[in-house]
Design an enzyme around this catalytic site. Sequence first.
Site, PDB file in Angstrom:
ATOM      1  N   PRO A  72       0.822  -1.213   0.000  1.00 51.77           N
ATOM      2  CA  PRO A  72       0.000   0.000   0.000  1.00 51.77           C
ATOM      3  C   PRO A  72       0.858   1.266   0.000  1.00 51.77           C
ATOM      4  O   PRO A  72       1.834   1.351   0.741  1.00 51.77           O
ATOM      5  CB  PRO A  72      -0.800  -0.103   1.304  1.00 51.77           C
ATOM      6  CG  PRO A  72      -0.682  -1.516   1.728  1.00 51.77           C
ATOM      7  CD  PRO A  72       0.596  -2.042   1.174  1.00 51.77           C
ATOM      8  N   GLU A  73       0.511   2.209  -0.862  1.00 53.56           N
ATOM      9  CA  GLU A  73       1.187   3.492  -0.909  1.00 53.56           C
ATOM     10  C   GLU A  73       0.202   4.569  -0.455  1.00 53.56           C
ATOM     11  O   GLU A  73      -0.876   4.247   0.047  1.00 53.56           O
ATOM     12  CB  GLU A  73       1.712   3.744  -2.336  1.00 53.56           C
ATOM     13  CG  GLU A  73       2.625   2.622  -2.830  1.00 53.56           C
ATOM     14  CD  GLU A  73       3.126   2.839  -4.258  1.00 53.56           C
ATOM     15  OE1 GLU A  73       3.292   3.995  -4.670  1.00 53.56           O
ATOM     16  OE2 GLU A  73       3.348   1.835  -4.963  1.00 53.56           O
TER      17      GLU A  73
END
Length: 280
Positions: free
Chosen positions: A2-3
């Site tokens: 996840p960014e």
Amino acid sequence: MPELPEVETVRRSLLPALVGRRILEVTRCAWPRTIAAPAPELFCTRLRDRAILDVARRAKYVIIHLDGDEALVVHLRMTGRLTLVAPDATPDQHTHVALRLDDERQLFFRDPRKFGRIWLLDRDGLARLDGQLGPEPLDETLTAAAFRALLRRRTGRLKPLLLDQRLIAGLGNIYADEALWQARLHPLQSVAQLSDEQIDALYAAVRDVLQRSIANRGTTFADYRDAWGLRGDNQSALNVYGRAGQPCPRCGTPIARLVVAQRGTHICPVCQPCSPAHDA
Ligand SMILES: [Zn+2]
């Protein structure tokens, strides 16, 4: 992994369900190493009967603000997932931490790869974390001029710089590749060789790809889900990432995959030419 857009989507999905709630207790701590600080026993004691005031985000961290000037800080890393579940939901083997809330729900932290971490931090701890991170790319204080000044202070090649959380916070492999494609810049381009116009194009591209992905509720390839278990939609909007061999949406040239800073990297060889300035 996840960014920024995925963590922001998790934050937004948690916010209305958590603010105003109380954590009654930690009901499960099956993999103590998930708790980075304080020691798991103290962590469980201190979380008992704490009110949740806000859910924020800094870089790729979810920050759940509690009464008493402390916050639960969660880094999802590879496969971590924060999920709101029913009171009778049973944790599976990958659910390492479970909190019981005062509204008949539980908050599970599930993480098959076990790289995710949770901290309970006081104000000083939060300030230290903040100090280790560069500016938020979508913050209004990060103007084009401020971004130019940041990059002008640095040397090196573009993609590793974009991944450096101390320079700019929240970008990872997907959005670095997407922003470089949009700005027509090669990932190995030396930052010292960039014109002001190229830096401005990169600034606009970084903000655009992040905003678009947030609007699409993040990119789901495998593990990422929001707090209700829903997938993101941005995977179908990607231009280069994960599209090796498929046509560039701009010029039709097959997307190439190379390795930069040990990361799989996706470019259009025509739109993002490899100029001689790379060795500078
Ligand atoms: Zn192209």
